[in-house]
Design a protein around this motif. Structure first.
Motif, PDB file in Angstrom:
ATOM      1  N   GLN A 141       0.821  -1.199   0.000  1.00 31.77           N
ATOM      2  CA  GLN A 141       0.000   0.000   0.000  1.00 31.77           C
ATOM      3  C   GLN A 141       0.862   1.259   0.000  1.00 31.77           C
ATOM      4  O   GLN A 141       0.581   2.221  -0.734  1.00 31.77           O
ATOM      5  N   LEU A 142       1.914   1.260   0.829  1.00 32.59           N
ATOM      6  CA  LEU A 142       2.817   2.409   0.841  1.00 32.59           C
ATOM      7  C   LEU A 142       3.493   2.587  -0.513  1.00 32.59           C
ATOM      8  O   LEU A 142       3.679   3.717  -0.986  1.00 32.59           O
ATOM      9  N   PHE A 143       3.840   1.492  -1.112  1.00 34.68           N
ATOM     10  CA  PHE A 143       4.466   1.576  -2.437  1.00 34.68           C
ATOM     11  C   PHE A 143       3.508   2.164  -3.457  1.00 34.68           C
ATOM     12  O   PHE A 143       3.887   3.001  -4.279  1.00 34.68           O
ATOM     13  N   ARG A 144       2.234   1.752  -3.395  1.00 35.06           N
ATOM     14  CA  ARG A 144       1.241   2.302  -4.327  1.00 35.06           C
ATOM     15  C   ARG A 144       1.053   3.805  -4.113  1.00 35.06           C
ATOM     16  O   ARG A 144       0.959   4.577  -5.065  1.00 35.06           O
ATOM     17  N   ILE A 145       0.995   4.219  -2.813  1.00 32.71           N
ATOM     18  CA  ILE A 145       0.814   5.636  -2.524  1.00 32.71           C
ATOM     19  C   ILE A 145       2.002   6.439  -3.041  1.00 32.71           C
ATOM     20  O   ILE A 145       1.848   7.525  -3.613  1.00 32.71           O
ATOM     21  N   HIS A 146       3.188   5.888  -2.844  1.00 36.75           N
ATOM     22  CA  HIS A 146       4.384   6.576  -3.337  1.00 36.75           C
ATOM     23  C   HIS A 146       4.350   6.711  -4.847  1.00 36.75           C
ATOM     24  O   HIS A 146       4.677   7.774  -5.404  1.00 36.75           O
ATOM     25  N   GLN A 147       3.943   5.654  -5.521  1.00 32.66           N
ATOM     26  CA  GLN A 147       3.864   5.700  -6.978  1.00 32.66           C
ATOM     27  C   GLN A 147       2.812   6.703  -7.446  1.00 32.66           C
ATOM     28  O   GLN A 147       3.020   7.444  -8.404  1.00 32.66           O
ATOM     29  N   GLU A 148       1.664   6.722  -6.733  1.00 29.04           N
ATOM     30  CA  GLU A 148       0.614   7.667  -7.112  1.00 29.04           C
ATOM     31  C   GLU A 148       1.045   9.110  -6.894  1.00 29.04           C
ATOM     32  O   GLU A 148       0.765   9.980  -7.717  1.00 29.04           O
ATOM     33  N   SER A 149       1.721   9.363  -5.763  1.00 32.48           N
ATOM     34  CA  SER A 149       2.185  10.733  -5.503  1.00 32.48           C
ATOM     35  C   SER A 149       3.231  11.149  -6.527  1.00 32.48           C
ATOM     36  O   SER A 149       3.248  12.299  -6.986  1.00 32.48           O
ATOM     37  N   GLU A 198       2.879  14.270  -8.979  1.00 32.41           N
ATOM     38  CA  GLU A 198       3.876  15.334  -9.116  1.00 32.41           C
ATOM     39  C   GLU A 198       4.294  15.504 -10.574  1.00 32.41           C
ATOM     40  O   GLU A 198       4.455  16.628 -11.064  1.00 32.41           O
ATOM     41  N   GLU A 199       4.440  14.402 -11.253  1.00 27.91           N
ATOM     42  CA  GLU A 199       4.805  14.495 -12.668  1.00 27.91           C
ATOM     43  C   GLU A 199       3.719  15.196 -13.471  1.00 27.91           C
ATOM     44  O   GLU A 199       3.994  16.041 -14.325  1.00 27.91           O
ATOM     45  N   GLU A 206       1.550  17.307 -12.287  1.00 28.12           N
ATOM     46  CA  GLU A 206       1.518  18.713 -11.892  1.00 28.12           C
ATOM     47  C   GLU A 206       2.622  19.493 -12.594  1.00 28.12           C
ATOM     48  O   GLU A 206       2.406  20.612 -13.065  1.00 28.12           O
ATOM     49  N   LYS A 207       3.804  18.886 -12.699  1.00 32.80           N
ATOM     50  CA  LYS A 207       4.891  19.546 -13.413  1.00 32.80           C
ATOM     51  C   LYS A 207       4.542  19.749 -14.882  1.00 32.80           C
ATOM     52  O   LYS A 207       4.837  20.792 -15.465  1.00 32.80           O
ATOM     53  N   ASN A 208       3.903  18.754 -15.431  1.00 32.33           N
ATOM     54  CA  ASN A 208       3.504  18.885 -16.837  1.00 32.33           C
ATOM     55  C   ASN A 208       2.491  19.999 -17.028  1.00 32.33           C
ATOM     56  O   ASN A 208       2.549  20.753 -18.008  1.00 32.33           O
ATOM     57  N   LEU A 209       1.537  20.105 -16.067  1.00 26.14           N
ATOM     58  CA  LEU A 209       0.549  21.171 -16.161  1.00 26.14           C
ATOM     59  C   LEU A 209       1.201  22.545 -16.049  1.00 26.14           C
ATOM     60  O   LEU A 209       0.851  23.469 -16.785  1.00 26.14           O
ATOM     61  N   LYS A 210       2.136  22.680 -15.109  1.00 33.05           N
ATOM     62  CA  LYS A 210       2.822  23.957 -14.973  1.00 33.05           C
ATOM     63  C   LYS A 210       3.631  24.285 -16.217  1.00 33.05           C
ATOM     64  O   LYS A 210       3.669  25.428 -16.676  1.00 33.05           O
ATOM     65  N   PRO A 267      -4.499  20.582  -4.793  1.00 30.20           N
ATOM     66  CA  PRO A 267      -4.057  21.663  -3.899  1.00 30.20           C
ATOM     67  C   PRO A 267      -3.267  22.730  -4.614  1.00 30.20           C
ATOM     68  O   PRO A 267      -3.072  23.804  -4.092  1.00 30.20           O
ATOM     69  N   SER A 268      -2.780  22.446  -5.785  1.00 32.35           N
ATOM     70  CA  SER A 268      -2.052  23.483  -6.514  1.00 32.35           C
ATOM     71  C   SER A 268      -2.965  24.557  -7.030  1.00 32.35           C
ATOM     72  O   SER A 268      -2.524  25.634  -7.425  1.00 32.35           O
ATOM     73  N   GLY A 269      -4.279  24.307  -7.061  1.00 27.80           N
ATOM     74  CA  GLY A 269      -5.264  25.329  -7.395  1.00 27.80           C
ATOM     75  C   GLY A 269      -5.120  25.868  -8.791  1.00 27.80           C
ATOM     76  O   GLY A 269      -5.073  27.070  -9.003  1.00 27.80           O
TER      77      GLY A 269
END
Length: 847
Positions: free
Chosen positions: A572-580, A584-585, A587-591, A654-656
């Motif tokens: 589960q922790l591994f999945r959460i890490h992969q999802e985060s 992030e990727e 979000e970077k693409n959107l920016k 949360p990046s709004g």
């Protein structure tokens, strides 16, 4: 030297030599003395021909050796076979030529022209009347008419038998019966050939008429029987749609007139004599007329091969609509004679035979020719083996066909897998049937082992290979009765497909089905900690728990739970890490996309500069324009209300991120609540739920840091009217996600703040688009620090003022009065200062 050039030189040398010899022989035959010049030309031509012969012979030998090497390495090279046979015919090496033709005919069907050439060469070597020669050539004709449908080859075949078969030539009863059987076979194969089938019918009638002439006139019964046989042939031919049917009808009328001693042939009317024949002829003529257009298209010489093939396919569809299998089969034979290496045509032909005839030698013969013409098509081999199995072919013949199939080269590895599975299917069916009790299971095991050795390197971790192993293990337990061998199969499967969940669950399912619970549990202990593809790691852990619930004791269940719990937490922790990481990727693409869009420009509506607005606001004579300007801002906000309402439901980031058309928009904050001390993870949905009982929300704007994109803990909520806003302000000091909120009214138009700070109308837009412009930088400077220390008093109903208490004022809402300290004016008592009017502000500026 190129192969084609050598063939050309050889032909030219032979032509020059033959011409020189012919000239000399011509003069010798005319008894003309040869002149000295003729002698010199003759000697020179002979010497030149000898030199060219030696050179050509050397070149031919080199080319023959190279072709022999090529054929030894690649027997499926069709062009090499043709070139090799052509060179051997020129060299005159009869033994090698015969072996070369036999080798080619074993691999490929020969064209009718090649069979004609082969038979012609055989006839030139020896006398056809010799028994061994006649028998050999007869077999060549039989093989030739088997490969392709050829009217000319059938006619030559029949003529050869009539000329060189002693029994047929002597018209013995056995010979006559043999000839008739041959003619009937020819009619079955080609009698429905619309364009050329009449040639066989005419040859058949001519033979029967010759028999009639040899019949003794005194034997009236035999003579009448022969007449009826000829008449029957006429009737049969007239009922078949063939080319030039009018000539056949005329010949029949003439023959009938001869038999009835009628001089005027025109007076014969079939309707009066044989009405059923007239009806059949008329029907056949109509059938020919509707097929005439298709016949013209496939016989045309001015079309490409692709167009001609399409004409054949259209013709076949037309014939299939009539549903006459014999006519459809003849048309298929005509098509494959013209297009022998078309896989689609062979597949269509064999599929039609499978659906129509089901079993029989005809279907298997067609498959035999299909696999010779298109050996690279795996589906033809598979259906060939199924056809042989339907015909109850012996295991020996099936094994031979299977061995031929696996030696071919297919385009995909899956075709080899289907071949092996088809072979195993047939072996299993015959082994379980009562008629094949002597079939041993070891043949199935050997076939599986061959398949595993050939396919495992190419099908690692694929469903196809997993299916093969599952099938193998099941047959080991059911037919082989060997559980140890089945476990060995699964262990080999785990080495190749160990990352697939199905390989472990299949192994476990076999042990459970056999009642071996402890063995199944040991497999779970081996695989629960392995990394499986997809969600297999989680699935195998849950499967183990279900297994222990159904089959294990409480101690077994507790042990399984103890094992899988930390494993599931780790996953589960591994999945959460992969999802985060993926978030992030994204979000970077959107920016990155937002920056690129800003570089390209946007359709932002230009607004008056702050200095211009300041002059307009300071001028009391322009108050109507000021009101008009505020009305425009209000209308702009109202236009955005629908957009904000729709976007807030799905924007939980949360990046709004804001839409492009919301940038640089002005907000009047007429009914706006300012919220501070928000939790960093609070999103639009959280705020909407907080005011769900209040209602009237128009838009929600959360402020984010322009560099990190994280929430700054500040937000603005626009309401429809003051009534809803008052109800929202009553929620001051309530908690949201564990943090106590500060909620106050935001109204930049109160007091003199509007005239002294024209920036307030646009600071919301600047704060929300993070564009890095001047307005955004001012907002960032104004709201630095921690909002937890900002404490506000409750709202006073008489003047809608919010009194500030405390020293930390960096997060003051825009409706709070500025402190208004001056150097030459003492500090007024708290609550005594009144808001300044526009006229007072103007005097201050003028001063």
């Amino acid at each position: 030297m190129d192969q084609n050039e050598s063939l050309t030189l050889t032909a030219e040398a032979e032509l020059m030599q033959d011409q020189a010899i012919a000239d000399s022989n011509e003069k010798m035959e005319e008894n003309q003395p040869l002149t000295a010049e003729d002698e010199r030309h003759k000697d020179k031509s002979m010497s030149d021909s000898d030199d060219s012969d030696s050179e050509d012979e050397a070149q031919q030998n080199l080319l023959l050796e190279s072709l022999q090497t090529e054929l030894a390495a690649n027997p499926s090279n069709y062009d090499a076979h043709l070139q090799y046979i052509t060179l051997l015919r020129r060299t005159g090496d009869v033994d090698k030529l015969i072996r070369a033709r036999e080798a080619m005919s074993e691999i490929f069907p020969l064209s009718p022209a090649m069979w004609h050439q082969w038979i012609k060469d055989e006839l030139s070597l020896s006398t056809a009347s010799r028994p061994e020669t006649f028998s050999r050539i007869l077999k060549l004709y039989q093989r030739g008419v088997f490969d392709y449908l050829s009217i000319s080859l059938w006619c030559d075949y029949i003529n050869f038998v009539q000329e060189f078969d002693p029994m047929v030539r002597q018209c013995t009863p056995a010979g006559i019966s043999k000839t008739r059987d041959m003619f009937e076979s020819a009619l079955t194969a080609a009698g429905l050939h619309v364009a050329e089938g009449s040639k066989i019918w005419e040859a058949y009638r001519q033979y029967e008429q010759a028999i009639l002439l040899t019949t003794d006139d005194t034997d009236a019964q035999a003579k009448e029987k022969q007449v009826q046989r000829i008449r029957s042939l006429f009737h049969r031919q007239l009922s078949v749609p063939l080319a030039d049917m009018s000539s056949t009808l005329a010949a029949y009328k003439a023959w009938e007139a001869e038999q009835r001693n009628i001089e005027d042939v025109e007076t014969i009317d079939l309707v009066d004599i044989y009405p059923h024949v007239a009806s059949s002829y008329q029907k056949a003529l109509e059938m020919y007329n509707v097929r005439f257009h298709h016949e013209e298209q496939i016989l045309s010489l001015n079309v490409s091969d692709s167009e001609k093939l399409q004409h054949y396919m259209n013709y076949l569809k037309f014939e299939q609509s009539y549903g006459m299998p014999a006519r459809i089969q003849v048309l298929y034979e005509r098509a494959i004679t013209d297009f022998p290496i078309s896989p689609d045509l062979w597949l269509d032909y064999t599929r039609y035979l499978d659906n129509t005839l089901k079993v029989g030698n005809i279907v298997s013969n067609v498959y035999c020719r299909a696999t010779k013409n298109c050996p690279w098509v795996g589906e033809l081999w598979i259906r060939y083996m199924l056809s042989l199995e339907r015909g109850h072919t012996s295991e020996k013949d099936l094994s031979e066909i299977f061995e031929k199939s696996v030696q071919c080269t297919f385009s995909t590895i899956d075709e080899y897998l289907d071949l092996f599975l088809t072979r195993v299917d047939g072996l299993r069916r015959r082994m379980t049937s009562s008629s094949e009790e002597d079939l041993e299971y070891k043949i199935i095991r050997e076939t599986f082992q061959r398949a595993s050795d050939c396919l495992s390197p190419h099908l690692k971790n694929t469903e196809g290979l997993l299916h093969l192993y599952m099938y193998w293990a099941r047959l080991e337990t059911k037919l082989g009765k060997d559980v140890t061998a089945a476990r060995g199969v699964w262990e080999n499967c785990l080495k190749i497909c160990g990352s697939m969940l199905e390989s472990w669950t299949g192994y476990i399912a076999m042990e459970v089905e056999l009642g071996h619970i402890n063995e199944a549990r040991s497999i779970y202990k081996r695989c629960y900690s392995k990394r499986l593809s997809g969600t297999g790691s989680e699935d195998i852990c849950h499967s183990w728990l279900r297994f222990e619930r159904e089959f294990g004791t409480l101690e077994d269940f507790d042990l399984a739970f103890l094992k899988v719990t930390p494993r599931l937490e780790e996953l589960q922790l591994f999945r959460i890490h992969q999802e985060s990481k993926s978030a992030e990727e994204s979000e970077k693409n959107l920016k990155r996309n937002a920056r690129e869009k800003r570089k390209l420009g946007s359709d932002i509506t230009e607004e008056p500069t702050p200095s211009k607005r300041l002059r307009d606001i300071g001028n009391t004579k322009k108050a109507p324009e000021e009101n008009k300007y505020h009305q425009q801002n209000t209308s702009q906000v109202s236009k955005l209300e629908g957009v904000n309402w729709r976007n807030n439901k799905t924007d939980d980031n949360p990046s709004g991120q804001q839409f492009n058309h919301e940038k640089n928009r002005a907000y009047s904050d007429k009914c706006t609540a300012f919220i501070s001390n928000l939790h960093p993870t609070a999103n639009y949905e959280h705020i909407r739920n907080l005011f769900s009982d209040v209602g009237g929300i128009v838009a929600i704007r959360i402020l984010h840091d322009k560099f990190t994109g994280k929430s700054r803990g500040l937000a603005y909520v626009d309401f429809l009217d003051d009534e809803h806003l008052a109800a929202a302000l009553a929620k001051n000091k309530q908690k949201l996600i564990g943090k106590k909120l500060s909620i106050a009214r935001s109204d930049p138009k109160r007091g003199g703040r509007e005239s002294s700070n024209p920036k307030t109308l646009t600071e919301h837009a600047h704060a929300s688009n993070h564009s890095g412009k001047k307005g955004s930088e001012e907002i960032d400077d104004a709201y630095k620090g921690d909002v937890k220390d900002a404490k506000f008093s409750s709202r006073k109903p008489e003047n809608d003022n919010i009194q500030l208490r405390g020293k930390n004022i960096f997060a003051v809402p825009r409706n709070v009065r500025p402190l208004g300290f001056t150097a030459n004016k003492p500090k007024a008592e708290e609550g005594d200062e009144k808001p300044k009017s526009n006229e007072e502000f103007r005097k201050m500026f003028i001063r």
